[in-house]
Design an enzyme around this catalytic site. Structure first.
Site, short mmCIF file in Angstrom:
data_model
loop_
_atom_site.label_atom_id
_atom_site.label_comp_id
_atom_site.label_asym_id
_atom_site.label_seq_id
_atom_site.Cartn_x
_atom_site.Cartn_y
_atom_site.Cartn_z
N SER A 89 38.55 -3.67 -15.90
CA SER A 89 38.57 -5.12 -15.73
C SER A 89 39.41 -5.47 -14.51
CB SER A 89 39.13 -5.81 -16.97
OG SER A 89 40.47 -5.39 -17.21
N CYS B 12 20.28 -11.63 -13.06
CA CYS B 12 19.73 -10.76 -12.03
C CYS B 12 19.25 -11.54 -10.81
CB CYS B 12 18.60 -9.93 -12.61
SG CYS B 12 19.17 -8.67 -13.78
N ASP C 48 17.95 0.17 -18.04
CA ASP C 48 17.70 1.14 -16.98
C ASP C 48 17.54 2.56 -17.52
OD1 ASP C 48 17.67 -0.71 -14.93
OD2 ASP C 48 19.79 -0.49 -14.48
N LYS D 36 21.21 -10.94 -7.52
CA LYS D 36 21.15 -9.66 -6.82
C LYS D 36 20.98 -9.88 -5.32
CE LYS D 36 18.81 -6.24 -8.80
NZ LYS D 36 17.75 -5.49 -9.54
N GLY E 66 36.53 0.95 -20.29
CA GLY E 66 35.92 0.39 -19.11
C GLY E 66 36.96 -0.03 -18.10
#
Length: 331
Positions: free
Chosen positions: A143, A18, A93, A21, A141
Site C-alpha cells: 500500500s 479499465c 487474466d 488504461k 500486498g
C-alpha cells in the site's frame, strides 16, 4: 457491511475502472522497444510479444505458472463493490489464459488526507471475498499514500502448459463466443456522473470468468482473451493480429447490459471507448453506424471472455475468417 461515510469514491478519480488504461496505441509504441529477441526462452511460453492477458512460464511437463496484475481507480462509489470488481477483474487474466488462480497480493493506493483510511478496509474486504470465492489465497500486498485511490491484485496461477488459452491460437472457420454482455463502460460513466446505481452491471463485473474458462478447456479450445479496457473491437483486433486471421462480427448478436443503450443515447460515453475505436478504425470494415461501433469499442471493466470456439449457453457473436485487408469486419 460497507462503511457509510457519504463518500462518492468515483469523484476522487480522473478516470474509472479499465477505462483509465493507457490508450492502446500509446502503450504499444512504448512497449515496442522493450522486447528483444534475447528475452525469449523455451520456458517462457507467453511473454510480451502479443500483449496476452498474462505471462506464462513452464515449470515442467505438466505445470506452468501464470502471472498477472491489474489495478484501477474506483469504478463505483461503494467501496466493498469496488474491491470485488477489481479483484474479479485481476483474477480474470488467469482464467483468460486457461489457468486457476493460486495466490494473490493486494495493491492499494489511498489518499489518506482526503478519504478516511477506514474505508479502505471495505475495499480490501471486497477483494478478499472474491478471492475466497475463487479459491485463491490472498496474502498481504503493498500500500502507498497516493492522491488518487487505486486497488487491484497481483495474481499467480497454475495451468497445464499443454492446455493454455492464448490470443495467438485463433484459426479461420471458428465461431466467436462472448461470455458477458457489453455496455459496462457506458453505465460506469453514467454512475460516475449521476450517482445512479446499476445492480446488473455490478453483478456482471463481480462474476468470475472461471466457469467460462473451464468450459473452454473442457471443449478442447485453445484461443481466448478477456474483454476489458480496449473494448470488444480492441481485444478482438489484438487476437486476430496475433493469430494471423480476420474476424467478422455480427453486431446484432452482441448482448448488452440493460440500460446501456439508453445511457449511451443520453451521452454517457467514456473517453477511452472513443480512443479504442480510433485505434482500431484503420483496420476496420463496418456497415453499421458510428454509435454501434462506439458501443462495440466500449471500455469494459471485468468483462467476459472472448473465446474462439462455441460454448453452449453463451452467445456466438461472429467468426474468425482467413486474413483479409480489414482485420475486423462488422456487419
Amino acid at each position: 457491511m460497507t462503511t457509510d461515510l457519504g463518500i462518492r469514491l468515483t469523484q476522487y478519480a480522473s478516470g474509472g475502472g479499465c477505462a483509465c488504461k493507457v490508450p492502446p496505441g500509446e502503450l504499444e509504441r512504448v512497449l515496442g522497444g522493450v522486447l528483444s529477441a534475447g528475452d525469449a526462452t523455451d520456458d517462457l511460453l507467453v511473454g510480451l510479444e502479443n500483449g496476452d492477458d498474462g505471462a506464462v512460464v513452464r515449470l515442467d511437463g505438466h505445470r506452468a505458472v501464470v502471472v498477472t496484475t491489474d489495478f484501477f481507480t474506483p469504478v463505483v462509489d461503494d467501496a466493498y463493490d469496488w474491491g470485488r470488481i477489481a479483484a474479479a477483474n485481476a483474477l480474470s487474466d488467469v482464467y483468460a489464459m486457461g489457468g486457476d488462480p493460486l495466490v494473490a497480493v493486494n495493491l492499494l493506493a489511498w489518499p489518506r488526507d482526503r478519504i478516511p483510511f477506514d474505508l479502505a478496509a471495505d475495499v480490501l474486504r471486497g477483494g478478499a471475498d472474491v478471492a475466497r470465492e475463487a479459491g485463491c489465497h490472498l496474502a498481504g500486498g503493498h500500500s502507498i499514500d497516493d492522491p488518487e485511490p487505486k486497488y487491484g491484485l497481483a495474481v499467480t496461477g497454475i495451468a497445464d502448459p499443454g492446455r493454455l488459452l492464448r490470443n495467438d491460437a485463433g484459426a479461420a472457420g471458428v465461431p466467436l463466443t462472448l461470455t458477458k454482455p457489453l455496455g459496462l463502460g457506458v453505465l460506469n460513466n453514467r454512475h460516475k456522473a449521476t450517482g445512479e446505481v446499476f445492480p446488473e452491471a455490478v453483478e456482471v463485473m463481480t462474476t468470475l470468468n472461471r466457469d467460462a474458462s473451464r468450459a473452454a478447456l473442457a471443449a478442447g479450445l485453445t484461443c481466448a482473451t478477456d474483454v476489458t479496457g480496449f473494448g470488444l473491437l480492441g481485444h478482438l483486433f489484438k487476437l486476430c493480429r496475433a493469430s494471423g486471421v480476420s474476424a467478422v462480427v455480427d453486431a446484432a448478436a452482441v448482448p448488452y447490459v440493460e440500460a446501456a443503450r439508453a445511457s449511451y443515447a443520453a451521452g454517457y460515453v467514456p473517453g477511452g471507448s472513443r480512443r479504442n475505436l480510433d485505434w482500431v478504425r484503420p483496420h476496420l470494415d463496418a456497415s453499421v453506424d458510428e454509435d454501434e461501433l462506439v458501443l462495440l469499442a466500449d471500455a469494459q471493466t471485468s468483462g467476459g471472455l472472448l473465446v474462439a470456439g462455441e460454448l453452449p449457453g453463451w452467445p456466438v457473436v461472429g467468426e474468425l475468417v482467413p486474413r483479409r485487408e480489414a482485420t475486423v469486419v462488422v456487419r
